[in-house]
Design a protein around this motif. Structure first.
Motif, PDB file in Angstrom:
ATOM      1  N   ASP A 163       1.728   7.444  -6.556  1.00  0.00           N
ATOM      2  CA  ASP A 163       2.567   7.044  -7.678  1.00  0.00           C
ATOM      3  C   ASP A 163       2.125   7.858  -8.884  1.00  0.00           C
ATOM      4  O   ASP A 163       0.958   8.253  -8.985  1.00  0.00           O
ATOM      5  CB  ASP A 163       2.382   5.552  -8.005  1.00  0.00           C
ATOM      6  CG  ASP A 163       2.929   4.645  -6.915  1.00  0.00           C
ATOM      7  OD1 ASP A 163       3.995   4.970  -6.363  1.00  0.00           O
ATOM      8  OD2 ASP A 163       2.288   3.608  -6.622  1.00  0.00           O
ATOM      9  N   PHE A 164       3.040   8.103  -9.807  1.00  0.00           N
ATOM     10  CA  PHE A 164       2.697   8.822 -11.027  1.00  0.00           C
ATOM     11  C   PHE A 164       2.969   7.942 -12.239  1.00  0.00           C
ATOM     12  O   PHE A 164       4.091   7.466 -12.426  1.00  0.00           O
ATOM     13  CB  PHE A 164       3.502  10.126 -11.142  1.00  0.00           C
ATOM     14  CG  PHE A 164       3.224  11.105 -10.043  1.00  0.00           C
ATOM     15  CD1 PHE A 164       2.000  11.739  -9.963  1.00  0.00           C
ATOM     16  CD2 PHE A 164       4.184  11.375  -9.075  1.00  0.00           C
ATOM     17  CE1 PHE A 164       1.729  12.642  -8.949  1.00  0.00           C
ATOM     18  CE2 PHE A 164       3.926  12.274  -8.061  1.00  0.00           C
ATOM     19  CZ  PHE A 164       2.696  12.908  -7.987  1.00  0.00           C
ATOM     20  N   THR A 165       1.948   7.709 -13.046  1.00  0.00           N
ATOM     21  CA  THR A 165       2.096   6.921 -14.261  1.00  0.00           C
ATOM     22  C   THR A 165       2.835   7.742 -15.321  1.00  0.00           C
ATOM     23  O   THR A 165       3.051   8.944 -15.163  1.00  0.00           O
ATOM     24  CB  THR A 165       0.722   6.519 -14.816  1.00  0.00           C
ATOM     25  OG1 THR A 165       0.019   7.718 -15.204  1.00  0.00           O
ATOM     26  CG2 THR A 165      -0.099   5.764 -13.780  1.00  0.00           C
ATOM     27  N   ALA A 166       3.184   7.066 -16.422  1.00  0.00           N
ATOM     28  CA  ALA A 166       3.898   7.752 -17.502  1.00  0.00           C
ATOM     29  C   ALA A 166       3.109   8.962 -18.003  1.00  0.00           C
ATOM     30  O   ALA A 166       3.662  10.052 -18.191  1.00  0.00           O
ATOM     31  CB  ALA A 166       4.165   6.782 -18.651  1.00  0.00           C
ATOM     32  N   ALA A 167       1.799   8.779 -18.206  1.00  0.00           N
ATOM     33  CA  ALA A 167       0.972   9.879 -18.713  1.00  0.00           C
ATOM     34  C   ALA A 167       0.959  11.043 -17.738  1.00  0.00           C
ATOM     35  O   ALA A 167       1.003  12.217 -18.141  1.00  0.00           O
ATOM     36  CB  ALA A 167      -0.454   9.386 -18.962  1.00  0.00           C
ATOM     37  N   GLU A 168       0.918  10.740 -16.433  1.00  0.00           N
ATOM     38  CA  GLU A 168       0.900  11.800 -15.423  1.00  0.00           C
ATOM     39  C   GLU A 168       2.246  12.521 -15.350  1.00  0.00           C
ATOM     40  O   GLU A 168       2.306  13.740 -15.222  1.00  0.00           O
ATOM     41  CB  GLU A 168       0.543  11.202 -14.060  1.00  0.00           C
ATOM     42  CG  GLU A 168      -0.899  10.727 -13.968  1.00  0.00           C
ATOM     43  CD  GLU A 168      -1.161   9.900 -12.722  1.00  0.00           C
ATOM     44  OE1 GLU A 168      -2.268  10.017 -12.167  1.00  0.00           O
ATOM     45  OE2 GLU A 168      -0.272   9.135 -12.309  1.00  0.00           O
ATOM     46  N   SER A 227       0.850  -1.192   0.000  1.00  0.00           N
ATOM     47  CA  SER A 227       0.000   0.000   0.000  1.00  0.00           C
ATOM     48  C   SER A 227       0.888   1.244   0.000  1.00  0.00           C
ATOM     49  O   SER A 227       2.072   1.181   0.323  1.00  0.00           O
ATOM     50  CB  SER A 227      -0.917   0.022   1.224  1.00  0.00           C
ATOM     51  OG  SER A 227      -0.146   0.060   2.420  1.00  0.00           O
ATOM     52  N   LEU A 228       0.288   2.373  -0.368  1.00  0.00           N
ATOM     53  CA  LEU A 228       0.996   3.652  -0.357  1.00  0.00           C
ATOM     54  C   LEU A 228       0.874   4.320   1.004  1.00  0.00           C
ATOM     55  O   LEU A 228      -0.140   4.167   1.692  1.00  0.00           O
ATOM     56  CB  LEU A 228       0.402   4.590  -1.412  1.00  0.00           C
ATOM     57  CG  LEU A 228       0.854   4.421  -2.856  1.00  0.00           C
ATOM     58  CD1 LEU A 228      -0.024   5.279  -3.762  1.00  0.00           C
ATOM     59  CD2 LEU A 228       2.309   4.815  -3.030  1.00  0.00           C
ATOM     60  N   ALA A 229       1.896   5.031   1.394  1.00  0.00           N
ATOM     61  CA  ALA A 229       1.793   5.849   2.599  1.00  0.00           C
ATOM     62  C   ALA A 229       0.724   6.918   2.367  1.00  0.00           C
ATOM     63  O   ALA A 229       0.626   7.493   1.277  1.00  0.00           O
ATOM     64  CB  ALA A 229       3.137   6.502   2.912  1.00  0.00           C
TER      65      ALA A 229
END
Length: 449
Positions: free
Chosen positions: A11-16, A4-6
């Motif tokens: 997270d950032f995808t390529a598009a983001e 899980s994320l803190a």
């Protein structure tokens, strides 16, 4: 255990990532056009560098880093039993993640002032961390994009930073209004209301107007010991006309007995008049008398930028901080700076559909893989394309055409390139455009241009 994320991170995808780079690219370009130089500072600082610079509320939001090893060994058991965080924290934590970019910048200036040329103009695009409650547009890890000038008290710096804001948001096509005030005006208002000793309590409460409304601000002032009579004298703050110069003229009359307040009003008047003379429209900048920006280090002009038509809070802010380097032992280094909120700017552009179509991260040419010989031939062609800055990729698994087509669709590849035995012998390439389905075979020399 399921990963899980803190909380408050993403997270950032390529598009983001590509869209975020689109924003920072425009900001960086404008920073440099306006004469600012790049700077980067460490992600964490000594805790003593950060504490005491943001006010009581800000200090609570600093992420502390525990000392390495068994940090409790040297703490007397009686102190541990008292569970007093104020006493224990500096003994178990010597470092902290930076809360903003301004204080680390002031620390840098203080350490290097003998080598810098003043006025010194720097820009900085880096992440910061705050132990805040996550909500829409508010994260615990986020990027700030700052531009600061130190070494000049000239009000032309304020005027220039307004220009920087308007050009940058204009290039991003975001309609904005810049809200501006002056901390000296707020100090004058505290004198006018008979509460000069409650200035910080007054400004911190006032800064929450957008969140808790007029009644909430009055309630908080009361809880901080500000009398009903004093609050009543400040009631006019909540009913401004919206005409910046008219409201400022009325305020100057109220503050005529306050030297500090009058000075703040005159400084603000200069900035507004020069902005209007430079073509800034009244709907682009507003005198917001309730704007406080609850940070201890501001001493003059303060800014906050809000996007029109989007309910997301401020997407930029800043102000003058003439005394900031004094806490590091360096006097007479006045400063002013502004910040662009990258994460909120991103959300605004998404909501308003302002990102250009070409901000998508796409491969221009994807080469099919028919086997070792064909793949090697394709790689030689790809090398020439890449040398020209054209994106090209070879599908790694030879002979698996079904997977090749599925991969190309999911990646949104613009063109598929097929090089088989026949193309190698004829020195040609076959290209299929994914959008219209058109397929042609052309000489390799023509393809490489």
């Amino acid at each position: 255990m399921k990963p899980s994320l803190a909380k408050g991170t993403r997270d950032f995808t390529a598009a983001e990532v590509v869209k975020r780079r689109f924003i920072t690219g425009i900001l960086q370009s404008n920073f440099e056009i306006f004469g600012f130089q790049p700077l980067e500072t460490p992600s964490f600082e000594n805790l003593s560098t950060l504490t005491g610079k943001y006010g009581e509320e800000g200090d609570r939001l600093i992420f502390k880093i525990l000392n390495s090893g068994n940090f409790l060994d040297k703490i007397p058991s009686e102190e541990l039993a008292e569970r007093n965080a104020r006493i224990l924290t500096p003994k178990i934590s010597e470092k902290a993640l930076r809360y903003d970019l301004t204080v680390p910048f002031a620390r840098f200036v203080s350490m290097n002032h003998g080598q810098l040329t003043f006025p010194y103009k720097r820009y900085q695009i880096q992440p910061v961390w705050r132990a805040d409650r996550p909500q829409k547009g508010r994260f615990r890890e986020f990027y700030q994009c700052d531009a600061d000038v130190v070494g000049s008290e000239s009000l032309w710096q304020e005027v220039d930073l307004v220009q920087l804001y308007l050009k940058s948001f204009g290039d991003l096509k975001i309609p904005v209004k810049i809200h501006i005030n002056n901390r000296k005006i707020l100090a004058g208002l505290a004198e006018y209301a008979g509460i000069p000793d409650k200035l910080m309590d007054f400004t911190v409460a006032l800064d929450k107007l957008d969140k808790i409304g007029k009644e909430g601000v009055i309630k908080e002032m009361s809880e901080k010991g500000i009398s009903a009579d004093s609050a009543a004298k400040l009631d006019f703050l909540f009913s401004q006309t919206g005409d910046a110069l008219k409201d400022l003229a009325a305020l100057k009359e109220r503050l005529r007995e306050s030297e500090t307040g009058t000075q703040g009003a005159e400084e603000l008047e200069f900035v507004l008049l020069k902005c209007f003379e430079l073509g800034v429209l009244p709907e682009q900048i507003a005198f917001n008398i309730t704007l406080a920006r609850g940070l201890d280090y501001y001493t003059g002009a303060i800014f906050e930028v809000k996007a029109e038509g989007v309910d997301i809070g401020s997407i930029g802010g800043g102000g003058r901080y003439n005394n900031l380097t004094e806490v590091f032992g360096v006097k007479n280094v006045p400063g002013i700076g502004i910040s662009f909120g990258l994460d909120r700017i991103y959300l605004v552009m998404e909501e308003l559909g302002l990102f250009p179509e070409n901000t998508n991260s796409k491969v221009q040419y994807l080469f099919a893989n028919y086997g070792e010989k064909e793949a090697l031939h394709a790689m030689k062609i790809m090398e020439k394309l890449r040398a020209r800055g054209i994106s090209a990729e070879l599908y790694p698994d030879g002979g698996k055409m079904k997977k090749f087509f599925s991969y190309s669709e999911k990646r949104g590849v613009e063109n598929l390139v097929f090089i088989g035995e026949e193309e190698i012998n004829d020195n040609t390439v076959t290209i299929k455009n994914q959008q219209d389905g058109h397929q042609i075979t052309v000489p390799l020399d023509d393809f490489l241009g």
